[in-house]
Design a protein around this motif. Sequence first.
Motif, PDB file in Angstrom:
ATOM      1  N   ALA A  15      12.591  13.104  -1.044  1.00  0.00           N
ATOM      2  CA  ALA A  15      12.177  11.636  -1.191  1.00  0.00           C
ATOM      3  C   ALA A  15      10.719  11.575  -0.234  1.00  0.00           C
ATOM      4  CB  ALA A  15      12.959  10.808  -0.177  1.00  0.00           C
ATOM      5  N   ARG A  16       9.653  11.037  -0.546  1.00  0.00           N
ATOM      6  CA  ARG A  16       8.466  10.910  -0.382  1.00  0.00           C
ATOM      7  C   ARG A  16       7.684   9.661   0.072  1.00  0.00           C
ATOM      8  NH1 ARG A  16       8.018  15.211  -3.800  1.00  0.00           N
ATOM      9  NH2 ARG A  16       7.975  17.443  -3.073  1.00  0.00           N
ATOM     10  N   VAL A  17       6.940   9.308   1.027  1.00  0.00           N
ATOM     11  CA  VAL A  17       6.268   8.272   1.143  1.00  0.00           C
ATOM     12  C   VAL A  17       4.731   8.372   0.870  1.00  0.00           C
ATOM     13  CG1 VAL A  17       5.716   6.117   2.707  1.00  0.00           C
ATOM     14  CG2 VAL A  17       7.958   7.211   2.557  1.00  0.00           C
TER      15      VAL A  17
ATOM     16  N   TYR B 131      10.945  13.838   3.191  1.00  0.00           N
ATOM     17  CA  TYR B 131      12.217  14.337   3.416  1.00  0.00           C
ATOM     18  C   TYR B 131      12.802  15.181   2.391  1.00  0.00           C
ATOM     19  CZ  TYR B 131      10.418  10.728   6.590  1.00  0.00           C
ATOM     20  OH  TYR B 131       9.614  10.194   7.321  1.00  0.00           O
ATOM     21  N   ILE B 132      13.413  16.036   2.740  1.00  0.00           N
ATOM     22  CA  ILE B 132      14.380  17.001   1.654  1.00  0.00           C
ATOM     23  C   ILE B 132      16.064  16.596   1.775  1.00  0.00           C
ATOM     24  CG2 ILE B 132      14.646  18.949   2.985  1.00  0.00           C
ATOM     25  CD1 ILE B 132      14.234  20.791   0.703  1.00  0.00           C
TER      26      ILE B 132
ATOM     27  N   VAL C 191       0.773  -1.094  -0.124  1.00  0.00           N
ATOM     28  CA  VAL C 191       0.130  -0.097   0.032  1.00  0.00           C
ATOM     29  C   VAL C 191       1.044   1.332   0.047  1.00  0.00           C
ATOM     30  CG1 VAL C 191      -1.644   1.481   1.345  1.00  0.00           C
ATOM     31  CG2 VAL C 191      -1.989  -1.086   0.998  1.00  0.00           C
ATOM     32  N   LEU C 192       1.784   1.283   0.832  1.00  0.00           N
ATOM     33  CA  LEU C 192       2.773   2.307   0.911  1.00  0.00           C
ATOM     34  C   LEU C 192       3.718   2.379  -0.261  1.00  0.00           C
ATOM     35  CD1 LEU C 192       3.360   2.198   4.674  1.00  0.00           C
ATOM     36  CD2 LEU C 192       2.162   4.230   3.433  1.00  0.00           C
ATOM     37  N   LEU C 193       3.981   3.429  -0.810  1.00  0.00           N
ATOM     38  CA  LEU C 193       4.693   3.714  -2.068  1.00  0.00           C
ATOM     39  C   LEU C 193       5.875   4.827  -1.857  1.00  0.00           C
ATOM     40  CD1 LEU C 193       5.165   2.617  -4.991  1.00  0.00           C
ATOM     41  CD2 LEU C 193       3.584   4.549  -5.617  1.00  0.00           C
ATOM     42  N   ALA C 194       6.912   4.551  -1.782  1.00  0.00           N
ATOM     43  CA  ALA C 194       8.081   5.820  -1.691  1.00  0.00           C
ATOM     44  C   ALA C 194       8.565   6.243  -3.011  1.00  0.00           C
ATOM     45  CB  ALA C 194       9.187   5.146  -1.107  1.00  0.00           C
ATOM     46  N   ALA C 195       8.854   7.380  -3.303  1.00  0.00           N
ATOM     47  CA  ALA C 195       9.156   7.953  -4.507  1.00  0.00           C
ATOM     48  C   ALA C 195      10.532   8.965  -4.469  1.00  0.00           C
ATOM     49  CB  ALA C 195       8.074   8.648  -5.285  1.00  0.00           C
ATOM     50  N   GLY C 196      11.463   8.849  -5.167  1.00  0.00           N
ATOM     51  CA  GLY C 196      12.410   9.850  -5.211  1.00  0.00           C
ATOM     52  C   GLY C 196      12.295  10.847  -6.354  1.00  0.00           C
ATOM     53  N   SER C 197      12.597  12.249  -6.246  1.00  0.00           N
ATOM     54  CA  SER C 197      12.230  13.174  -7.328  1.00  0.00           C
ATOM     55  C   SER C 197      13.213  14.082  -7.520  1.00  0.00           C
ATOM     56  CB  SER C 197      10.994  13.557  -7.605  1.00  0.00           C
ATOM     57  OG  SER C 197      10.691  14.539  -6.825  1.00  0.00           O
TER      58      SER C 197
END
Lengths: 343, 192
Positions: free
Chosen positions: A144-146, A176-177, A133-139
């Motif tokens: 970085a976000r969950v 998180y930055i 269900v939880l998905l992390a993404a780096g952009s």
Amino acid sequence: MSEVHLLFHQPIADHSFSADRSLLAVSRDTKTVTSVDIAPNTRRIVTCSQDRNALVWEPSPTGWKPTLVLLRINRAATHVRWSPDETKFAVGSGARVIAVCYFEGENDWWVSKHIKKPLRSTVFSLAWHPNSVLLAAGSADAHARVFSSFIKGVDQRPEPTVWGERIPFNTVCGEYINSSGGWVHSVAFSPSGNALAFAAHDSSVTVVYPSAPEQPPHAVLSVTTQMLPFVTLCWTREDQLVAAGHDCHPVVFEGNMGGWRLAYSVDDPRKSAGSGASQESSALNMFRQMDLKGKSSADDTNLKTIHQNSITILRPYEGRAGNVTKFSSSGVDGRVVVFSVKS
Amino acid sequence: MATINYRLIDVDALDPESAFPAELLTPPCDPIPTSEIQSLATHCRQLLQRGDQEAALVAALENVPYGGDEQGKELHLGTVLEILSSIKAVEMSPLLGRLYASPSGTELLDVLTKYLYKGMARHNNSASSTSTPGVSSHATGVSSVSGAREYGVAPGRGDGGGMSVLLSWHEKVVEIAGTGAIVRVMTDRRTV
């Protein structure tokens, strides 16, 4: 010790082994396929491409049958990963959205739902929490976000985690930055899902230990290194992860909530056996080099590492989650290499 | 026929949601008045006069005026360059080694690298005789904010003197902090 497979003299954007390792899918940059993932149980393959589409390939008696998935994005798709339960997959893109796709049996097609806010730039990498269900993404916006990718009717309500309890679709469970504002190249959940690691363009690896929903995290531990930036991460144990990138060889980080450090290099160029052999050159060889290339040293166009260019993807290869003993890597040099975690 | 080159249309400009202000990426920095930077410069100079170059360098690198205005940043650059040129070549590596071993070592050397590049950029400017506002150029090519201070570079040696100091510092820093320090300076949005 390491298995090296030089597949082509072209970059490999991504690779994925099937569960029994009889099948290796790689995506090449000759056209525009940017990422590939094999679901271990259903054996379905998903690919995404710069043409803004994703394809799900299903094995059939007549060969692989592709199904086009409409992502509804207006920029290239960059990264795709199956959820651990294999019912959904997520596609990152340059359109500042993540498309979470699931199969709708009624209409017999894949439907996508967008995670938009608060993404401000291209999504480079995605990682699933073990609960699917939880998905992390780096952009590229240095974050970085969950997110929650909970889809009614597809997902069971997940057990509460440190990231959140009641989490409707697109809930931001963590943000998180990178302190120096560098692109976040890679994100990865620890085997338990209770920690998140991300690698950014300032050559750092950061591990976040959240405490409870809506609370500041227990610890945000950043390790800056002397190396070039890392672009991919792979957890091997709850207290160990492997990172690789522009320095062309993987390095192992170890630590816990008390602190993280760079432990050792795998395929360390400073002590590789290949370097000794290449430096050992006869007088004949030396003069030949001087004649051919106008220099006396041996061929220095080869790196002392196995990979001859940046490593772009690391994946666990052998061992179960939480105790990975071997990992595979692929990179711009067209090689797929299987390393063991022990140096 | 259409004369518009559609490939050159900035489609993002038509999409209000795509606005991407740079401030979003810059970690917030509190503004620092120039007077504070001035007093730090005085403090560093006192340490220098006592012969404690290391303490002066650490003080200058620990209190980076990220939030200062252009004038304040120029002033601090002058302070750092003054300290750097007062340190002998043989002392560079041992000093950097001690700095790197301290708890905030990487951070200190990253900041130092930022000042090295900024110093080089300014040397370049004064060499090509483009006058930077607020910076006066001497005949020696050594520039300073107030025009009254020089960086311990022997006069008459020309621009190469100051630049070679910066280059040898750069070499020593990369030996210790690795290419990571350079990458971090290029990445970092907190500029000096």
